[in-house]
Design a protein around this motif. Structure first.
Motif, PDB file in Angstrom:
ATOM      1  N   ALA A 101       0.850  -1.192   0.000  1.00 38.82           N
ATOM      2  CA  ALA A 101       0.000   0.000   0.000  1.00 38.82           C
ATOM      3  C   ALA A 101       0.886   1.242   0.000  1.00 38.82           C
ATOM      4  CB  ALA A 101      -0.886   0.016   1.247  1.00 38.82           C
ATOM      5  N   SER A 102       0.386   2.279  -0.627  1.00 35.20           N
ATOM      6  CA  SER A 102       1.092   3.553  -0.602  1.00 35.20           C
ATOM      7  C   SER A 102       0.471   4.447   0.453  1.00 35.20           C
ATOM      8  CB  SER A 102       1.036   4.239  -1.972  1.00 35.20           C
ATOM      9  OG  SER A 102       1.702   5.481  -1.892  1.00 35.20           O
ATOM     10  N   GLY A 103       1.090   4.497   1.622  1.00 35.67           N
ATOM     11  CA  GLY A 103       0.603   5.349   2.705  1.00 35.67           C
ATOM     12  C   GLY A 103       0.628   6.820   2.338  1.00 35.67           C
ATOM     13  N   ALA A 104       1.479   7.210   1.382  1.00 35.18           N
ATOM     14  CA  ALA A 104       1.562   8.599   0.930  1.00 35.18           C
ATOM     15  C   ALA A 104       0.646   8.858  -0.269  1.00 35.18           C
ATOM     16  CB  ALA A 104       3.003   8.946   0.563  1.00 35.18           C
ATOM     17  N   GLY A 105      -0.190   7.890  -0.590  1.00 38.43           N
ATOM     18  CA  GLY A 105      -1.114   8.059  -1.701  1.00 38.43           C
ATOM     19  C   GLY A 105      -0.415   7.941  -3.047  1.00 38.43           C
ATOM     20  N   GLU A 106      -1.077   8.458  -4.058  1.00 38.31           N
ATOM     21  CA  GLU A 106      -0.556   8.347  -5.420  1.00 38.31           C
ATOM     22  C   GLU A 106       0.626   9.273  -5.679  1.00 38.31           C
ATOM     23  OE1 GLU A 106      -3.788   8.759  -8.161  1.00 38.31           O
ATOM     24  OE2 GLU A 106      -4.758   6.929  -7.455  1.00 38.31           O
ATOM     25  N   ARG A 107       0.970  10.107  -4.727  1.00 37.71           N
ATOM     26  CA  ARG A 107       2.106  11.020  -4.932  1.00 37.71           C
ATOM     27  C   ARG A 107       3.446  10.420  -4.500  1.00 37.71           C
ATOM     28  NH1 ARG A 107      -0.494  12.931  -0.308  1.00 37.71           N
ATOM     29  NH2 ARG A 107       0.891  13.138   1.468  1.00 37.71           N
ATOM     30  N   GLY A 109      -9.011  -7.084   5.792  1.00 38.88           N
ATOM     31  CA  GLY A 109      -8.298  -8.309   6.164  1.00 38.88           C
ATOM     32  C   GLY A 109      -6.996  -8.023   6.885  1.00 38.88           C
ATOM     33  N   TYR A 110      -6.276  -7.007   6.409  1.00 40.32           N
ATOM     34  CA  TYR A 110      -5.012  -6.630   7.035  1.00 40.32           C
ATOM     35  C   TYR A 110      -5.258  -6.147   8.472  1.00 40.32           C
ATOM     36  CZ  TYR A 110      -0.474  -4.394   7.665  1.00 40.32           C
ATOM     37  OH  TYR A 110       0.755  -4.030   8.139  1.00 40.32           O
ATOM     38  N   ALA A 111      -6.328  -5.385   8.671  1.00 44.95           N
ATOM     39  CA  ALA A 111      -6.641  -4.870  10.007  1.00 44.95           C
ATOM     40  C   ALA A 111      -6.921  -6.003  10.983  1.00 44.95           C
ATOM     41  CB  ALA A 111      -7.831  -3.918   9.937  1.00 44.95           C
ATOM     42  N   ASP A 112      -7.508  -7.097  10.497  1.00 43.15           N
ATOM     43  CA  ASP A 112      -7.731  -8.266  11.367  1.00 43.15           C
ATOM     44  C   ASP A 112      -6.412  -8.870  11.824  1.00 43.15           C
ATOM     45  OD1 ASP A 112     -10.484  -8.207  11.375  1.00 43.15           O
ATOM     46  OD2 ASP A 112     -10.698  -9.678   9.759  1.00 43.15           O
ATOM     47  N   ARG A 113      -5.432  -8.925  10.908  1.00 44.97           N
ATOM     48  CA  ARG A 113      -4.139  -9.550  11.215  1.00 44.97           C
ATOM     49  C   ARG A 113      -3.189  -8.615  11.966  1.00 44.97           C
ATOM     50  NH1 ARG A 113      -4.961 -10.522   5.976  1.00 44.97           N
ATOM     51  NH2 ARG A 113      -3.158  -9.308   5.289  1.00 44.97           N
ATOM     52  N   HIS A 114      -3.248  -7.318  11.670  1.00 41.80           N
ATOM     53  CA  HIS A 114      -2.305  -6.340  12.245  1.00 41.80           C
ATOM     54  C   HIS A 114      -3.052  -5.065  12.642  1.00 41.80           C
ATOM     55  CE1 HIS A 114       0.841  -8.933  10.666  1.00 41.80           C
ATOM     56  NE2 HIS A 114       0.262  -8.878   9.483  1.00 41.80           N
ATOM     57  N   PRO A 115      -3.852  -5.098  13.709  1.00 44.34           N
ATOM     58  CA  PRO A 115      -4.710  -3.957  14.042  1.00 44.34           C
ATOM     59  C   PRO A 115      -3.965  -2.646  14.308  1.00 44.34           C
ATOM     60  CG  PRO A 115      -4.901  -5.705  15.703  1.00 44.34           C
ATOM     61  CD  PRO A 115      -4.028  -6.227  14.617  1.00 44.34           C
ATOM     62  N   ARG A 116      -2.866  -2.699  15.033  1.00 48.88           N
ATOM     63  CA  ARG A 116      -2.151  -1.442  15.333  1.00 48.88           C
ATOM     64  C   ARG A 116      -1.531  -0.834  14.092  1.00 48.88           C
ATOM     65  NH1 ARG A 116       0.937  -2.745  20.863  1.00 48.88           N
ATOM     66  NH2 ARG A 116       2.057  -4.042  19.404  1.00 48.88           N
ATOM     67  N   THR A 117      -0.904  -1.662  13.269  1.00 46.81           N
ATOM     68  CA  THR A 117      -0.287  -1.163  12.048  1.00 46.81           C
ATOM     69  C   THR A 117      -1.355  -0.626  11.103  1.00 46.81           C
ATOM     70  OG1 THR A 117       1.448  -2.816  12.312  1.00 46.81           O
ATOM     71  CG2 THR A 117       1.314  -1.725  10.184  1.00 46.81           C
ATOM     72  N   ALA A 118      -2.485  -1.288  11.017  1.00 47.48           N
ATOM     73  CA  ALA A 118      -3.582  -0.823  10.155  1.00 47.48           C
ATOM     74  C   ALA A 118      -4.091   0.536  10.632  1.00 47.48           C
ATOM     75  CB  ALA A 118      -4.713  -1.844  10.145  1.00 47.48           C
ATOM     76  N   ARG A 119      -4.237   0.712  11.941  1.00 51.60           N
ATOM     77  CA  ARG A 119      -4.668   2.006  12.486  1.00 51.60           C
ATOM     78  C   ARG A 119      -3.674   3.101  12.125  1.00 51.60           C
ATOM     79  NH1 ARG A 119      -6.494  -0.610  16.774  1.00 51.60           N
ATOM     80  NH2 ARG A 119      -4.594  -0.383  17.957  1.00 51.60           N
ATOM     81  N   ARG A 120      -2.356   2.793  12.244  1.00 50.23           N
ATOM     82  CA  ARG A 120      -1.323   3.787  11.903  1.00 50.23           C
ATOM     83  C   ARG A 120      -1.349   4.132  10.424  1.00 50.23           C
ATOM     84  NH1 ARG A 120       2.157   0.860  15.441  1.00 50.23           N
ATOM     85  NH2 ARG A 120       3.149  -0.042  13.622  1.00 50.23           N
ATOM     86  N   CYS A 155      -3.900   3.959   8.373  1.00 53.34           N
ATOM     87  CA  CYS A 155      -5.084   4.775   8.115  1.00 53.34           C
ATOM     88  C   CYS A 155      -4.882   6.199   8.632  1.00 53.34           C
ATOM     89  CB  CYS A 155      -6.323   4.145   8.751  1.00 53.34           C
ATOM     90  SG  CYS A 155      -6.867   2.659   7.882  1.00 53.34           S
ATOM     91  N   ALA A 156      -4.311   6.330   9.818  1.00 53.36           N
ATOM     92  CA  ALA A 156      -4.063   7.668  10.372  1.00 53.36           C
ATOM     93  C   ALA A 156      -3.106   8.459   9.498  1.00 53.36           C
ATOM     94  CB  ALA A 156      -3.524   7.555  11.802  1.00 53.36           C
ATOM     95  N   SER A 157      -2.093   7.793   8.951  1.00 55.50           N
ATOM     96  CA  SER A 157      -1.112   8.502   8.116  1.00 55.50           C
ATOM     97  C   SER A 157      -1.733   9.006   6.815  1.00 55.50           C
ATOM     98  CB  SER A 157       0.094   7.608   7.806  1.00 55.50           C
ATOM     99  OG  SER A 157      -0.244   6.628   6.841  1.00 55.50           O
ATOM    100  N   THR A 158      -2.848   8.419   6.431  1.00 58.27           N
ATOM    101  CA  THR A 158      -3.530   8.854   5.211  1.00 58.27           C
ATOM    102  C   THR A 158      -4.728   9.745   5.528  1.00 58.27           C
ATOM    103  OG1 THR A 158      -4.838   6.834   5.150  1.00 58.27           O
ATOM    104  CG2 THR A 158      -2.795   6.839   3.883  1.00 58.27           C
ATOM    105  N   GLY A 159      -4.895  10.096   6.807  1.00 63.65           N
ATOM    106  CA  GLY A 159      -5.963  11.015   7.195  1.00 63.65           C
ATOM    107  C   GLY A 159      -7.272  10.367   7.580  1.00 63.65           C
ATOM    108  N   PHE A 160      -7.299   9.046   7.750  1.00 64.66           N
ATOM    109  CA  PHE A 160      -8.528   8.351   8.119  1.00 64.66           C
ATOM    110  C   PHE A 160      -8.487   7.968   9.588  1.00 64.66           C
ATOM    111  CE2 PHE A 160      -8.465   7.621   3.586  1.00 64.66           C
ATOM    112  CZ  PHE A 160      -9.788   7.828   3.250  1.00 64.66           C
ATOM    113  N   THR A 161      -9.588   8.203  10.274  1.00 58.95           N
ATOM    114  CA  THR A 161      -9.760   7.716  11.627  1.00 58.95           C
ATOM    115  C   THR A 161     -10.754   6.577  11.558  1.00 58.95           C
ATOM    116  OG1 THR A 161      -9.424   9.946  12.461  1.00 58.95           O
ATOM    117  CG2 THR A 161     -10.402   8.358  13.977  1.00 58.95           C
ATOM    118  N   ALA A 167     -11.609   3.126   4.316  1.00 52.51           N
ATOM    119  CA  ALA A 167     -10.258   3.696   4.258  1.00 52.51           C
ATOM    120  C   ALA A 167      -9.440   3.019   3.169  1.00 52.51           C
ATOM    121  CB  ALA A 167      -9.563   3.561   5.617  1.00 52.51           C
ATOM    122  N   GLY A 168      -9.513   1.695   3.117  1.00 49.22           N
ATOM    123  CA  GLY A 168      -8.747   0.934   2.128  1.00 49.22           C
ATOM    124  C   GLY A 168      -9.141   1.255   0.702  1.00 49.22           C
ATOM    125  N   ALA A 169     -10.389   1.643   0.492  1.00 47.52           N
ATOM    126  CA  ALA A 169     -10.843   2.007  -0.854  1.00 47.52           C
ATOM    127  C   ALA A 169     -10.184   3.294  -1.323  1.00 47.52           C
ATOM    128  CB  ALA A 169     -12.361   2.141  -0.878  1.00 47.52           C
TER     129      ALA A 169
END
Length: 143
Positions: A53-59, A99-110, A112-118, A129-131
């Protein structure tokens, strides 16, 4: 630091959670090395695939580089694999993130937060958020 560990042959220390993407810089034409977290592994048409995934988006530079030149090399563990980038549609990204959030909840939260999603921790929040997060499947060119 991860780039140096991969260069020293210590990729297995990441236990499949990180890979090293070696791609061509779109402006320089020079090889670029980017460590990325693996969201999922699997098979596409019988070939190995790593999804990132690109946490920094398409840029993100690596993402834009792959759009320009989708052929790259992945170093996963000690192995090197020629790959082609496949940019995933939003719906597939949403399912991957849930699916990733089920396996790695803390990393998934981070992520999402880095991309502006709570997110509240529910699958539907991660799916939304994943969409919006760009996901790329790096599909091995030869099985």
């Amino acid at each position: 630091m991860p780039v140096h560990l991969f260069r020293m042959g210590l990729g297995p220390v990441f236990r499949g959670r990180l890979l090293l993407l070696v791609h061509t810089g779109r402006l320089t034409g020079e090889p670029r090395r980017t460590p990325l977290e693996v969201v999922a592994t699997g098979r596409v048409d019988g070939r190995r695939a790593w999804t990132v995934a690109s946490g920094a988006g398409e840029r993100a530079h690596w993402y834009r580089d792959l759009q320009e030149s989708p052929q790259a090399v992945v170093q996963a563990g000690r192995g090197y694999h020629a790959v082609s980038a496949r940019f995933l549609p939003a719906e597939e990204g949403g399912a991957l993130m849930a699916g990733y959030a089920d396996r790695h909840p803390r990393t998934a939260r981070r992520l999402c937060a880095s991309t502006g999603f709570t997110v509240d921790g529910g699958a539907e929040g991660y799916r939304r958020a994943g969409a919006s997060i760009p996901f790329v499947a790096l599909v091995e060119e030869h099985s």
